[in-house]
Design a protein around this motif. Structure first.
Motif, short mmCIF file in Angstrom:
data_model
loop_
_atom_site.label_atom_id
_atom_site.label_comp_id
_atom_site.label_asym_id
_atom_site.label_seq_id
_atom_site.Cartn_x
_atom_site.Cartn_y
_atom_site.Cartn_z
N GLU A 1 0.88 -1.26 0.07
CA GLU A 1 -0.16 0.06 0.06
C GLU A 1 0.80 1.28 0.09
N GLU A 2 0.49 2.18 -0.90
CA GLU A 2 1.40 3.52 -0.76
C GLU A 2 1.07 4.14 0.32
N THR A 3 1.93 5.09 0.77
CA THR A 3 1.72 6.16 1.71
C THR A 3 1.45 7.48 1.07
N ALA A 4 2.03 7.66 -0.22
CA ALA A 4 1.58 8.74 -1.15
C ALA A 4 1.78 7.99 -2.53
N PRO A 5 1.32 8.54 -3.55
CA PRO A 5 1.29 8.06 -4.88
C PRO A 5 2.97 7.69 -5.37
N ALA A 6 3.16 6.31 -5.60
CA ALA A 6 4.24 5.96 -5.86
C ALA A 6 5.60 5.77 -4.86
N VAL A 7 5.28 6.22 -3.64
CA VAL A 7 5.94 5.91 -2.32
C VAL A 7 5.22 4.98 -1.58
#
Ligand SMILES: O=C(O)[C@H](O)[C@@H](O)[C@H](O)[C@H](O)CO
Ligand SMILES: [Zn+2]
Length: 299
Positions: free
Chosen positions: A120-126
């Motif tokens: 799961e991302e913490t921010a887009p693409a992170v």
């Protein structure tokens, strides 16, 4: 010269629209909003929009031969009955990876449902790297795992002769190909057919057209690009008025229109003002090439 027209046809404000699929039988576009946990079905002729809400992120949806749909929800392959909105799990993956979820998925020409996972991302693409894997669900509901170490499992499709499987792991910035054995569902001989240029940003969803060329939605790139997987050359760029283009499919009459999904999540307030249609469904006409019908899950 073709005259390309791009319009936002459905202002749905998706947080992360994805997995557009055309269903001829209902003359509808299916798509999902991953974090909003929604599966949507929209008929462009009547403008009727129906939504089903799930209990976990919904990352892809596909047609089912026996009726209804299949979808990847959380880490489960599920069957969806549209009439009573019931959802039944068919198989679960990544049981040891509590932070994982499915991402993009599509059915192969033999009716197997392919989908990959990601942290799961913490921010887009992170996100935590290398946590994802690629799977398929066979018509008898058994699971096959192809490989692991995936960052963001994304776009997938098959060549028109069914001998090549195309696949995108977004953070590799590459569109890859494998030899495909339709009989067994085996893949082999991975290679890159296209490396994205810097301004094209992150490769996301993908579909093939009736000439065997690949269309890739470029996340943060605000475009779809058409690639020749045989020469490795980009043939065309179509820019959209939104940055976070996520996926594309052909649909409409004779599959002559392209539908593109996109995201709002990750845009700051300034960009949201500049891109008020972010999260909507876009239609591109005048491309001069058609798509092919999606394959239904055979189980
Ligand atoms: O839709 C997807 O494929 C991912 O779930 C999204 O989160 C973004 O597209 C991704 O961040 C871009 O790399
Ligand atoms: Zn995607």
């Amino acid at each position: 010269m073709s005259s390309i027209k791009i319009e936002c046809v459905l202002p749905e404000n998706c947080r992360c629209g994805e997995s557009p699929v055309w269903e001829e039988a209902s003359n509808s576009l299916l798509f999902v909003d991953i974090p909003a946990r929604k599966i949507c079905r929209w008929n462009p002729l009547t403008n009727q929009l129906q939504r089903v809400t799930a209990d976990a992120p919904v990352s892809s949806v596909a047609l089912r031969q026996s009726g209804g749909y299949v979808a990847t929800i959380g880490t489960k392959f599920c069957a969806l009955n549209w009439e009573d909105q019931s959802i039944v799990a068919l198989a679960t993956v990544d049981k040891d990876k509590k932070n994982n979820r499915f991402n993009d998925g599509k059915v192969d020409p033999a009716g197997r449902y392919f989908a990959g996972t990601m942290a799961e991302e913490t921010a887009p693409a992170v996100l935590e790297r290398h946590q994802g894997s690629l799977y398929s669900l066979f018509p008898d509901h058994h699971l096959k795992k192809y490989f692991d170490q995936v960052d963001i499992s994304n776009g997938l499709d098959w060549s028109l002769d069914h001998k090549i499987f195309y696949y995108i792991d977004s953070l590799s910035y590459s569109v890859d190909a494998f030899d495909y054995d339709l009989q067994t569902g085996q893949i082999s001989n991975r290679r890159s057919v296209y490396k994205l240029e810097k301004e094209e940003q992150i490769p996301d969803g993908m579909c093939i057209d009736a000439e065997g060329k690949l269309w890739v939605a470029c996340y943060n790139g605000g475009r779809v690009i058409r690639l020749d997987p045989e020469t490795g050359k980009r043939l065309q760029t179509v820019k959209l008025p939104v940055d976070k283009t996520t996926s594309c499919c052909f649909g409409g009459k004779d599959y002559s229109e392209m539908y593109v999904t996109c995201a709002r999540d990750g845009l700051d307030s300034e960009n949201l003002l500049r891109q008020p249609e972010a999260g909507g469904i876009f239609k591109i006409t005048g491309l001069g090439v058609k798509g092919i019908a999606p394959y239904p899950y055979a189980g």
